[in-house]
Design a protein around this motif. Structure first.
Motif, PDB file in Angstrom:
ATOM      1  N   ARG A 347      -6.043  22.079  31.232  1.00 16.85           N
ATOM      2  CA  ARG A 347      -4.841  21.326  31.600  1.00 16.85           C
ATOM      3  C   ARG A 347      -5.279  20.096  32.381  1.00 16.85           C
ATOM      4  O   ARG A 347      -6.232  20.151  33.154  1.00 16.85           O
ATOM      5  N   ALA A 349      -3.646  16.232  34.256  1.00 15.02           N
ATOM      6  CA  ALA A 349      -2.507  15.383  34.610  1.00 15.02           C
ATOM      7  C   ALA A 349      -3.015  14.092  35.237  1.00 15.02           C
ATOM      8  O   ALA A 349      -3.882  14.122  36.121  1.00 15.02           O
ATOM      9  N   GLU A 352       0.410  13.807  39.377  1.00 13.84           N
ATOM     10  CA  GLU A 352       0.583  15.180  39.830  1.00 13.84           C
ATOM     11  C   GLU A 352       1.923  15.752  39.349  1.00 13.84           C
ATOM     12  O   GLU A 352       2.974  15.130  39.474  1.00 13.84           O
ATOM     13  N   GLY A 353       1.838  16.950  38.779  1.00 12.54           N
ATOM     14  CA  GLY A 353       3.039  17.629  38.305  1.00 12.54           C
ATOM     15  C   GLY A 353       3.459  17.249  36.900  1.00 12.54           C
ATOM     16  O   GLY A 353       4.465  17.748  36.401  1.00 12.54           O
ATOM     17  N   GLN A 354       2.693  16.344  36.253  1.00 11.66           N
ATOM     18  CA  GLN A 354       3.059  15.913  34.900  1.00 11.66           C
ATOM     19  C   GLN A 354       1.849  16.054  33.987  1.00 11.66           C
ATOM     20  O   GLN A 354       1.130  15.080  33.708  1.00 11.66           O
ATOM     21  N   ASP A 355       1.599  17.279  33.535  1.00  9.56           N
ATOM     22  CA  ASP A 355       0.453  17.534  32.665  1.00  9.56           C
ATOM     23  C   ASP A 355       0.595  16.816  31.332  1.00  9.56           C
ATOM     24  O   ASP A 355       1.697  16.761  30.757  1.00  9.56           O
ATOM     25  N   VAL A 356      -0.524  16.276  30.852  1.00  8.90           N
ATOM     26  CA  VAL A 356      -0.541  15.683  29.511  1.00  8.90           C
ATOM     27  C   VAL A 356      -1.296  16.582  28.531  1.00  8.90           C
ATOM     28  O   VAL A 356      -1.215  16.382  27.318  1.00  8.90           O
ATOM     29  N   HIS A 358      -1.786  20.811  27.829  1.00  7.36           N
ATOM     30  CA  HIS A 358      -1.144  22.068  28.213  1.00  7.36           C
ATOM     31  C   HIS A 358      -1.914  23.261  27.646  1.00  7.36           C
ATOM     32  O   HIS A 358      -1.624  23.749  26.548  1.00  7.36           O
TER      33      HIS A 358
END
Length: 586
Positions: A347, A349, A352-356, A358
């Motif tokens: 994973r 990102a 922060e908090g917005q993974d590209v 998964h």
């Protein structure tokens, strides 16, 4: 989203400055001693003139006046000679210190993690390597020596005034409270103001650079008005920052001017009263007043260069701050037991908090060729960077031979895996120099073989001086396609066992790209290749194809298997095969 590079704290700046001073302690001490001697010789003038006044008013002999005049002339000559030596030593010291600072800075910049540079953007880094280094150059070469000289001269002049006439010299304290209050007010606000100003310059640089680099895209998509609006916003921010620092100077400079003019008037009036009351001689008043006039110049220089010093210290904090960038890997010294690449539940990102990515998992056997396809923004390039060890994963791991890529030092990592992107650079120098970056000990024959491997032999033969042809800015013009072939030839020379090609042939026309890829196929035999491409003939030739959608691997298999499944890849192939596939791929 860009994140500015760190700025050193005042304590860190003091420590770094202290280290530099200690390193050059002897040279600095000699320069200061010579400056003190020069200042001391200059201080003889008012004292001798005061003595002359006392001799004349006391009906002294003309012979004594002649002697005092001769001594005064001698002091002037000695001061001139000592001043020349002192200035030369100070300038040489400044050049040495600045050269050391510049080399240290370049070393730190070249050692920055690529992931950090990409996050920060080019504007901030370019501003630090240009504007901040220029400002620091002026500070180290001129401001620091001038401030030290002015400070020494001021202290010695005040001391001489007290010795010449203790009571008369009391008038000098009149301007001190105003100067101290004004300087404290200024220094309390200057650091924040100049940091704001430098940061705004970095933002402007970034906007201009992005606009120029993407000019064709901006024009094609009609984004000109948006870029103009952004530039205007950045300029307004820079204007506000400069207006703030100008306001600080507009308050402090007049206050300082008044503060060091007042003592001259006060000393003259106070000295006149003392002389009339018999508490001081006319010669003492003359000497002290002349010292107060003489002190105006060093104090004025001190004030002027102190403002320059604030700019320099701000730039110094930004330059030193590069050292605070945390490493993105911790080498463990472990040696890979093989050449297989494996990604497990990866994973990542950028924000922060917005993974590209998964939870991507992928195994690559040594010698396998994998093609990654999918829509723009799906995460192909990000996954490629993780597989090349450019970015460490937020979660999960990417291994080579059972060792996480982030546990390898950069030199070892580049012998294992290399990323080739559509971005490339031709450095100023000969073609040989450009290629030797990847293999400094390579012979001309090896360089030519590498160029032949990327189908560039004819282009090299057409150069006026072959490998000795100077290329890059100001040299022989190298087209985008040839520049990309030079970049690929470097990879051939680097000889890694795994390559990640991120649309590495995108600047070539389809026929030339196909020709180049066929030439490369012989060179890449036996290596692991991950090819991120928008031309599906690359996928057609690969052992396996990974379809990346929404940060996940949606499909994985051979070209024939995926076409037979009739899924996303089959749709892509049918669309491309029917419209733009070259005849030899059909």
């Amino acid at each position: 989203m860009s994140t500015a590079l760190p700025v050193a704290t005042p304590a860190e700046v003091r420590r770094e400055a202290g280290r530099l001073f200690r390193r050059h302690r002897t040279t600095l001490t000699v320069a200061l001693v010579v400056h003190v001697l020069a200042a001391g010789a200059g201080l003889a003038g008012p004292f001798l003139l005061g003595q002359m006044v006392d001799v004349v008013t006391g009906s002294g002999s003309a012979a004594r006046v002649d002697v005092l005049a001769a001594v005064l002339a001698g002091c002037i000559v000695v001061q001139a000679l000592l001043t020349r030596v002192a200035i030369r030593r100070s300038l040489v010291l400044g050049e040495r210190v600045f050269a050391e600072l510049r080399e240290t800075f370049i070393t730190r910049v070249l050692g920055l993690p690529l992931s950090t540079v990409e996050r920060a953007g080019t504007g901030d880094l370019v501003a630090r390597t240009t504007g901040d280094i220029d400002a620091l150059s002026r500070t180290v070469r001129f401001a620091v020596p001038e401030i030290l000289v002015a400070l020494v001269t001021t202290v010695l002049t005040l001391t001489a005034a007290v010795l010449a006439g203790p009571l008369v010299a009391l008038g000098a304290i009149v301007g001190a409270p105003l100067l101290i209050a004004g300087t404290r007010w200024y220094l309390k606000r200057a650091r924040a103001g100049y940091l704001w100003e430098r940061a705004s310059y970095a933002t402007i640089n970034g906007t201009i650079t992005e606009t120029v680099d993407g000019a064709r895209t901006i024009e094609a998509l009609g984004l000109g008005d948006m870029r103009v609006t952004r530039s205007d916003d950045d300029l307004r921010e820079a204007f506000a920052a400069e207006k703030r620092t100008l306001f600080l100077r507009s308050v402090w400079f007049p206050t300082a001017e008044l503060a060091y003019v007042l003592p001259v008037v006060a000393t003259l009036a106070w000295g006149a009263w003392l002389a009339s009351a018999g508490h001081a001689t006319a010669g003492q008043v003359t000497a002290v007043v002349l010292y107060m006039v003489q002190i105006v110049d060093p104090v004025d220089r001190l004030v002027s260069w102190l403002d320059e010093l604030q700019v320099g210290l701000t730039s110094f904090a930004r330059v030193v701050g590069i050292a605070n960038v945390p490493p993105d890997r911790t080498p463990s010294g472990a040696v890979p037991s093989g050449e297989d690449i494996a990604a497990e539940d990866v994973r990542y990102a950028y924000v922060e908090g917005q993974d590209v990515l998964h939870g991507v998992s992928l195994d690559l056997a040594h010698g396998e060729r994998l093609a990654m396809v999918g829509p723009s923004g799906a995460g192909k390039s990000t996954l490629g960077r993780l597989l090349a060890g450019i970015h460490p994963p937020r979660m999960g791991r990417v291994d080579v031979g059972g060792v996480p890529l982030v546990d390898l030092d950069v030199d070892r990592l580049r012998r294992e895996v290399v990323l080739v992107t559509q971005e490339h650079h031709v450095f100023v120098g000969t073609l040989r120099d450009n290629l030797a970056l990847a293999a400094p000990s390579a012979t001309d024959e090896e360089l030519l073989r590498a160029l032949a491997a990327v189908d560039a032999s004819e282009l090299v033969e057409a150069l006026p001086d072959g490998l000795d042809t100077v290329v890059g800015s100001g040299g022989h013009q190298v087209g985008p396609a040839f520049a990309q072939q030079i970049a690929l030839a470097r990879i051939v020379l680097a000889d890694p066992h795994t390559l990640v090609l991120d649309e590495a042939t995108s600047l070539l026309d389809p026929r030339a790209a196909r020709h180049l890829e066929r030439s490369l196929s012989a060179v890449l035999s036996g290596r692991t290749v991950v090819a991120i491409a928008h031309r599906l003939h690359t996928a057609h030739d690969a052992d396996r194809v990974a379809v990346v959608e929404g940060g996940r691997i949606a499909e994985l298999g051979s070209h024939d298997d995926l076409v037979a499944e009739g899924g996303a890849y089959a749709a892509l192939w049918e669309s491309w095969h029917g419209s733009s596939a070259p005849a030899d791929a059909r």
